[in-house]
Motif scaffolding. Sequence first.
Motif, mmCIF file in Angstrom:
data_model
loop_
_atom_site.group_PDB
_atom_site.id
_atom_site.type_symbol
_atom_site.label_atom_id
_atom_site.label_comp_id
_atom_site.label_asym_id
_atom_site.label_seq_id
_atom_site.Cartn_x
_atom_site.Cartn_y
_atom_site.Cartn_z
ATOM 1 N N ARG A 222 -55.942 -20.243 -7.081
ATOM 2 C CA ARG A 222 -56.632 -21.454 -6.659
ATOM 3 C C ARG A 222 -56.501 -21.612 -5.154
ATOM 4 N N ILE A 223 -57.523 -22.245 -4.567
ATOM 5 C CA ILE A 223 -57.605 -22.347 -3.111
ATOM 6 C C ILE A 223 -57.794 -23.804 -2.693
ATOM 7 N N HIS A 224 -57.048 -24.221 -1.666
ATOM 8 C CA HIS A 224 -57.310 -25.512 -1.023
ATOM 9 C C HIS A 224 -58.551 -25.341 -0.142
ATOM 10 N N ILE A 225 -59.614 -26.072 -0.427
ATOM 11 C CA ILE A 225 -60.856 -25.849 0.318
ATOM 12 C C ILE A 225 -61.171 -26.943 1.344
ATOM 13 N N TYR B 247 -53.704 -26.199 6.781
ATOM 14 C CA TYR B 247 -54.413 -25.066 6.191
ATOM 15 C C TYR B 247 -54.916 -24.073 7.240
ATOM 16 N N ARG C 264 -53.849 -21.713 2.649
ATOM 17 C CA ARG C 264 -54.862 -22.237 1.733
ATOM 18 C C ARG C 264 -54.624 -21.835 0.275
ATOM 19 N N ALA D 204 -53.267 -22.253 -3.091
ATOM 20 C CA ALA D 204 -52.738 -23.433 -3.781
ATOM 21 C C ALA D 204 -51.710 -23.020 -4.822
ATOM 22 N N ASP E 33 -53.373 -27.443 -8.351
ATOM 23 C CA ASP E 33 -54.157 -27.918 -7.221
ATOM 24 C C ASP E 33 -55.177 -26.858 -6.808
ATOM 25 N N GLY E 34 -56.209 -27.296 -6.110
ATOM 26 C CA GLY E 34 -57.162 -26.360 -5.543
ATOM 27 C C GLY E 34 -58.283 -25.967 -6.485
ATOM 28 N N VAL E 35 -59.199 -25.164 -5.952
ATOM 29 C CA VAL E 35 -60.385 -24.704 -6.682
ATOM 30 C C VAL E 35 -60.136 -23.298 -7.198
ATOM 31 N N ARG E 36 -60.533 -23.074 -8.442
ATOM 32 C CA ARG E 36 -60.331 -21.754 -9.045
ATOM 33 C C ARG E 36 -61.268 -20.722 -8.429
ATOM 34 N N TYR F 99 -67.656 -21.208 -6.275
ATOM 35 C CA TYR F 99 -66.951 -21.200 -4.992
ATOM 36 C C TYR F 99 -66.780 -19.779 -4.479
#
Length: 238
Positions: free
Chosen positions: A16-19, A25, A116, A118, A122-125, A136
């Motif tokens: 997962r990524i903090h976007i 970041y 970035r 995560a 948290d974050g986007v897969r 994404y």
Amino acid sequence: MSNHQILDPADHAELRIHIGPGAEYGDKVMACLAVPNEFRRLATDYPIVFHYDQEHRSFSALALMGFEKDENLFLDGRSWSASAKPMALAIQPFLIGRSRDASSAAQVHVDLDHPRIARGVDGVRVFDDAGRPTPYLEQIMSMLAELDEGHRASGAFFSALDRYDLLEPFALDVPRAGGGEHRLVGYHLINETKLRALEPGAMSELHAAGHLLPLFMALASLGNLGKLARRRAAKNHG
């Protein structure tokens, strides 16, 4: 430090990524590398300047976001006050990887030590439950391809700038919050006078090679220098 790995759903199924924007970041930077095929998009908000690398004897383009190290005037907490990010910043923590001889196909790599990345939920897969790229990641892969293409084409663009001597050094004095001035040096701008004085044949050559549009976009972007200085003044007095 960095920890680059080839992105693979088998190894990175839960990645997962903090976007969102954030200093933590890696967004707190005064400038970011830019490639000519994104100048049109960046020229709306950022001054586009050029830096000469003495060691490699080559130029690169930069989208300017501040005037001093670690100053990003477009970053305000969790918000980014520009219509687009330079691709080299927007694709982090991903990058294109190739073999040393560049004979193999490009692969998507990920830096697992990048801020970035995560932890937990948290974050986007990056991959869905079936191991397929999420929307994404598809967007990131599209940007990586565009950035890679831009890097490959940029050598000819910078050679044309050098051939026609279209870059000139500049300095800019910017007021400091506590008084005094900071001088921005070490960068080059498009020399408008020399660009206007080019012979029709040279202009046709630049146009045919696809160099004329990014040239004019870089030139037009210089109006953002004053806007960036005013943005700095507003933050300092806010």
